[in-house]
Design an enzyme around this catalytic site. Sequence first.
Site, PDB file in Angstrom:
ATOM      1  N   SER A 124       3.335   4.942   3.956  1.00 33.76           N
ATOM      2  CA  SER A 124       3.552   3.509   3.745  1.00 33.76           C
ATOM      3  C   SER A 124       3.177   3.123   2.323  1.00 33.76           C
ATOM      4  O   SER A 124       2.276   3.719   1.714  1.00 33.76           O
ATOM      5  CB  SER A 124       2.657   2.760   4.736  1.00 33.76           C
ATOM      6  OG  SER A 124       2.542   1.412   4.405  1.00 33.76           O
ATOM      7  N   TYR A 149      -5.830   1.097   9.564  1.00 37.26           N
ATOM      8  CA  TYR A 149      -4.458   1.602   9.693  1.00 37.26           C
ATOM      9  C   TYR A 149      -4.005   2.253   8.380  1.00 37.26           C
ATOM     10  O   TYR A 149      -3.536   3.397   8.358  1.00 37.26           O
ATOM     11  CB  TYR A 149      -3.486   0.461  10.057  1.00 37.26           C
ATOM     12  CG  TYR A 149      -2.055   0.845   9.776  1.00 37.26           C
ATOM     13  CD1 TYR A 149      -1.387   1.748  10.600  1.00 37.26           C
ATOM     14  CD2 TYR A 149      -1.375   0.369   8.638  1.00 37.26           C
ATOM     15  CE1 TYR A 149      -0.091   2.146  10.311  1.00 37.26           C
ATOM     16  CE2 TYR A 149      -0.081   0.762   8.348  1.00 37.26           C
ATOM     17  CZ  TYR A 149       0.560   1.654   9.183  1.00 37.26           C
ATOM     18  OH  TYR A 149       1.835   2.062   8.894  1.00 37.26           O
ATOM     19  N   LYS A 153      -2.973   6.364   7.036  1.00 36.92           N
ATOM     20  CA  LYS A 153      -1.784   6.830   6.296  1.00 36.92           C
ATOM     21  C   LYS A 153      -2.227   7.654   5.083  1.00 36.92           C
ATOM     22  O   LYS A 153      -1.671   8.711   4.800  1.00 36.92           O
ATOM     23  CB  LYS A 153      -0.928   5.639   5.863  1.00 36.92           C
ATOM     24  CG  LYS A 153      -0.256   4.937   7.024  1.00 36.92           C
ATOM     25  CD  LYS A 153       0.788   5.825   7.679  1.00 36.92           C
ATOM     26  CE  LYS A 153       1.026   5.472   9.112  1.00 36.92           C
ATOM     27  NZ  LYS A 153       1.876   6.399   9.854  1.00 36.92           N
TER      28      LYS A 153
HETATM   29  P1  NAD Z   1       6.770   1.661  16.387  1.00 39.45           P
HETATM   30  O1  NAD Z   1       5.492   1.226  16.988  1.00 39.45           O
HETATM   31  O2  NAD Z   1       7.999   0.886  16.723  1.00 39.45           O
HETATM   32  O3  NAD Z   1       7.043   3.201  16.738  1.00 39.45           O
HETATM   33  C1  NAD Z   1       6.024   4.128  16.941  1.00 39.45           C
HETATM   34  C2  NAD Z   1       6.301   4.832  18.254  1.00 39.45           C
HETATM   35  O4  NAD Z   1       5.313   5.831  18.468  1.00 39.45           O
HETATM   36  C3  NAD Z   1       6.251   3.893  19.468  1.00 39.45           C
HETATM   37  O5  NAD Z   1       7.445   4.065  20.208  1.00 39.45           O
HETATM   38  C4  NAD Z   1       5.027   4.345  20.259  1.00 39.45           C
HETATM   39  O6  NAD Z   1       5.223   4.204  21.641  1.00 39.45           O
HETATM   40  C5  NAD Z   1       4.882   5.807  19.827  1.00 39.45           C
HETATM   41  N1  NAD Z   1       3.515   6.341  19.833  1.00 39.45           N
HETATM   42  C6  NAD Z   1       2.422   5.818  19.233  1.00 39.45           C
HETATM   43  N2  NAD Z   1       1.342   6.626  19.438  1.00 39.45           N
HETATM   44  C7  NAD Z   1       1.790   7.675  20.176  1.00 39.45           C
HETATM   45  C8  NAD Z   1       1.156   8.844  20.723  1.00 39.45           C
HETATM   46  N3  NAD Z   1      -0.139   9.077  20.560  1.00 39.45           N
HETATM   47  N4  NAD Z   1       1.913   9.702  21.432  1.00 39.45           N
HETATM   48  C9  NAD Z   1       3.234   9.483  21.612  1.00 39.45           C
HETATM   49  N5  NAD Z   1       3.878   8.398  21.139  1.00 39.45           N
HETATM   50  C10 NAD Z   1       3.164   7.502  20.432  1.00 39.45           C
HETATM   51  O7  NAD Z   1       6.565   1.719  14.810  1.00 39.45           O
HETATM   52  P2  NAD Z   1       7.628   1.832  13.635  1.00 39.45           P
HETATM   53  O8  NAD Z   1       7.700   0.522  12.960  1.00 39.45           O
HETATM   54  O9  NAD Z   1       8.869   2.473  14.126  1.00 39.45           O
HETATM   55  O10 NAD Z   1       6.844   2.808  12.655  1.00 39.45           O
HETATM   56  C11 NAD Z   1       7.063   4.206  12.679  1.00 39.45           C
HETATM   57  C12 NAD Z   1       6.124   4.870  11.703  1.00 39.45           C
HETATM   58  O11 NAD Z   1       6.340   4.333  10.402  1.00 39.45           O
HETATM   59  C13 NAD Z   1       4.636   4.645  11.990  1.00 39.45           C
HETATM   60  O12 NAD Z   1       3.957   5.831  11.686  1.00 39.45           O
HETATM   61  C14 NAD Z   1       4.259   3.538  11.035  1.00 39.45           C
HETATM   62  O13 NAD Z   1       2.894   3.599  10.709  1.00 39.45           O
HETATM   63  C15 NAD Z   1       5.132   3.867   9.851  1.00 39.45           C
HETATM   64  N6  NAD Z   1       5.420   2.703   9.003  1.00 39.45           N
HETATM   65  C16 NAD Z   1       5.943   1.585   9.561  1.00 39.45           C
HETATM   66  C17 NAD Z   1       6.198   0.467   8.766  1.00 39.45           C
HETATM   67  C18 NAD Z   1       6.711  -0.802   9.363  1.00 39.45           C
HETATM   68  O14 NAD Z   1       6.547  -1.854   8.746  1.00 39.45           O
HETATM   69  N7  NAD Z   1       7.358  -0.792  10.519  1.00 39.45           N
HETATM   70  C19 NAD Z   1       5.953   0.534   7.389  1.00 39.45           C
HETATM   71  C20 NAD Z   1       5.439   1.722   6.846  1.00 39.45           C
HETATM   72  C21 NAD Z   1       5.172   2.805   7.675  1.00 39.45           C
HETATM   73  C1  WQD Z   2       5.119  -9.853   4.431  1.00 40.41           C
HETATM   74  C2  WQD Z   2       4.813 -11.140   3.696  1.00 40.41           C
HETATM   75  C3  WQD Z   2       2.781 -12.209   4.379  1.00 40.41           C
HETATM   76  C4  WQD Z   2       3.966 -13.193   8.421  1.00 40.41           C
HETATM   77  C5  WQD Z   2       2.552  -4.861   6.460  1.00 40.41           C
HETATM   78  C6  WQD Z   2       1.483  -3.780   6.466  1.00 40.41           C
HETATM   79  C7  WQD Z   2       1.900  -2.604   5.650  1.00 40.41           C
HETATM   80  C8  WQD Z   2       3.285  -2.103   6.067  1.00 40.41           C
HETATM   81  C9  WQD Z   2       4.286  -3.215   6.150  1.00 40.41           C
HETATM   82  C10 WQD Z   2       3.077  -0.328   7.653  1.00 40.41           C
HETATM   83  C11 WQD Z   2       3.343 -11.273   3.315  1.00 40.41           C
HETATM   84  C12 WQD Z   2       3.973 -13.084   4.693  1.00 40.41           C
HETATM   85  C13 WQD Z   2       3.965 -12.739   7.119  1.00 40.41           C
HETATM   86  C14 WQD Z   2       3.932 -14.597   8.648  1.00 40.41           C
HETATM   87  C15 WQD Z   2       3.944 -14.949   6.270  1.00 40.41           C
HETATM   88  N1  WQD Z   2       3.274  -1.539   7.382  1.00 40.41           N
HETATM   89  N2  WQD Z   2       3.961 -13.602   6.076  1.00 40.41           N
HETATM   90  N3  WQD Z   2       3.933 -15.418   7.559  1.00 40.41           N
HETATM   91  O1  WQD Z   2       1.852  -7.591   4.791  1.00 40.41           O
HETATM   92  O2  WQD Z   2       3.684  -6.590   3.365  1.00 40.41           O
HETATM   93  O3  WQD Z   2       2.735  -5.272   5.127  1.00 40.41           O
HETATM   94  O4  WQD Z   2       3.762  -4.281   6.942  1.00 40.41           O
HETATM   95  O5  WQD Z   2       2.723   0.566   6.967  1.00 40.41           O
HETATM   96  O6  WQD Z   2       0.941  -1.640   5.826  1.00 40.41           O
HETATM   97  O7  WQD Z   2       0.295  -4.338   5.932  1.00 40.41           O
HETATM   98  O8  WQD Z   2       4.179  -7.213   5.729  1.00 40.41           O
HETATM   99  O9  WQD Z   2       5.653  -8.502   7.192  1.00 40.41           O
HETATM  100  O10 WQD Z   2       3.155  -8.708   7.510  1.00 40.41           O
HETATM  101  O11 WQD Z   2       4.195  -9.709   5.499  1.00 40.41           O
HETATM  102  O12 WQD Z   2       3.922 -15.748   5.330  1.00 40.41           O
HETATM  103  O13 WQD Z   2       3.897 -15.069   9.786  1.00 40.41           O
HETATM  104  O14 WQD Z   2       5.096 -12.240   4.571  1.00 40.41           O
HETATM  105  O15 WQD Z   2       1.707 -13.000   3.949  1.00 40.41           O
HETATM  106  O16 WQD Z   2       3.293 -11.903   2.078  1.00 40.41           O
HETATM  107  P1  WQD Z   2       3.041  -6.737   4.677  1.00 40.41           P
HETATM  108  P2  WQD Z   2       4.301  -8.515   6.584  1.00 40.41           P
END
Ligand code: NAD
Ligand code: WQD
Length: 339
Positions: A124, A149, A153
């Site tokens: 991330s 969290y 990562k």
């Molecule tokens: P998500 O929660 O939709 O998907 C994760 C999936 O993993 C879920 O279906 C959950 O049921 C499963 N899971 C969690 N722990 C498990 C375990 N111990 N065993 C088996 N299954 C398990 O999340 P996402 O948004 O699709 O994110 C996917 C990956 O990308 C994550 O590692 C997340 O940290 C990373 N990521 C997400 C974002 C974001 O904003 N969505 C941003 C950066 C990184």
């Molecule tokens: C985006 C912007 C908020 C909600 C998070 C995790 C990061 C990564 C991505 C996984 C910010 C603003 C939000 C609301 C708002 N995930 N906001 N009102 O904070 O960039 O990152 O998700 O790895 O680790 O921290 O994403 O979508 O929460 O927020 O004003 O109700 O929207 O303040 O500026 P963020 P976000």
Amino acid sequence: MTILVTGGLGYIGSHTVVELLQNNFQVIIVDDLSNSEKFILDNIEKVAGKRPVFFPFDLKRKELLSQVFDAYEIDGCINFAAFKAVGESQEKPLDYYENNLFSLINILQEFKKRNISNFIFSSSCTVYGQADEQPIDENTPLKMPESSYGKTKQMGEEILKDFATAYQKKVSLLRYFNPIGSHPSALLGELPIGIPNNLVPYVTQTASGIREKLSIWGNDYDTEDGTAVRDYIYVVDLAKAHVKALQKLMAENEETVIDIYNLGTGKGSSVLEVVEAFETANDVKVPYQICERRAGDITIAYANADKAERELGWKADTSLEEALRTTWEWQNYLVSREL
Ligand code: NAD
Ligand code: WQD
């Protein structure tokens, strides 16, 4: 080629499974449904025309994981499975370290034991914290994230670097910026449980009338309109990058490979710009109020994703409006299914 996709029923995982199936990979999903729903498996099949193998269990259960490796000849893994709620991770840090890191290590142990390479990790942009300069490229110094969290990562990346170096393995660390949007079929998308923390799900639910008003967390940032800026990347573009990253790893002649890529659009958008783009794309109103800044938020983060373009031949080219249009269609699908 057979790929283990952990968390393959989740938001990014399900879109990536579709891309893998469409590129003729065999897919085995392990997902414990802790943040996903079984109907996503049916919808993957509807979209891709193939049904992946699915095992519903928690990756912390080593013996079950080992049985999957016994039963299938696995050529690589994309590891999406993780808990991802930043706020919750502050209240339950041990659950986050346990889930995100034990799961990872259990899979790596199987890789080591069975001499398998090719591992892709969902990292991330949170590993950069508030970077001193924008855009953020892969050489930007990392800062220890504030949330547990985020720390999982950064630690996951370190574990994988050591793993690749010590056991001559190929790994790819993909640093996602802010994924948004849904599949164009409206059959796959994000399923926020409870009150969404992330911006786009909150905007969508507000437009849909589920939430009364969006709270914009701060309009006194040092940005053009005072609201915070992020790099919102369309989830299907993001999913495609995984296939490219995997194909590159598989084609590498070197025994040890540690690839690192930023996956973003290269463009920053403010919170207000996202709201306006959503309203324009979908011809709906999103009522909002300006509130105090949210604790822990950074001002600005957007990617320099040139390395991914250069080395993977990948670029995120879907517009913000188009991505937000798919989100709205997915929301209407959820409403129609009373989900
Ligand atoms: P998500 O929660 O939709 O998907 C994760 C999936 O993993 C879920 O279906 C959950 O049921 C499963 N899971 C969690 N722990 C498990 C375990 N111990 N065993 C088996 N299954 C398990 O999340 P996402 O948004 O699709 O994110 C996917 C990956 O990308 C994550 O590692 C997340 O940290 C990373 N990521 C997400 C974002 C974001 O904003 N969505 C941003 C950066 C990184
Ligand atoms: C985006 C912007 C908020 C909600 C998070 C995790 C990061 C990564 C991505 C996984 C910010 C603003 C939000 C609301 C708002 N995930 N906001 N009102 O904070 O960039 O990152 O998700 O790895 O680790 O921290 O994403 O979508 O929460 O927020 O004003 O109700 O929207 O303040 O500026 P963020 P976000």
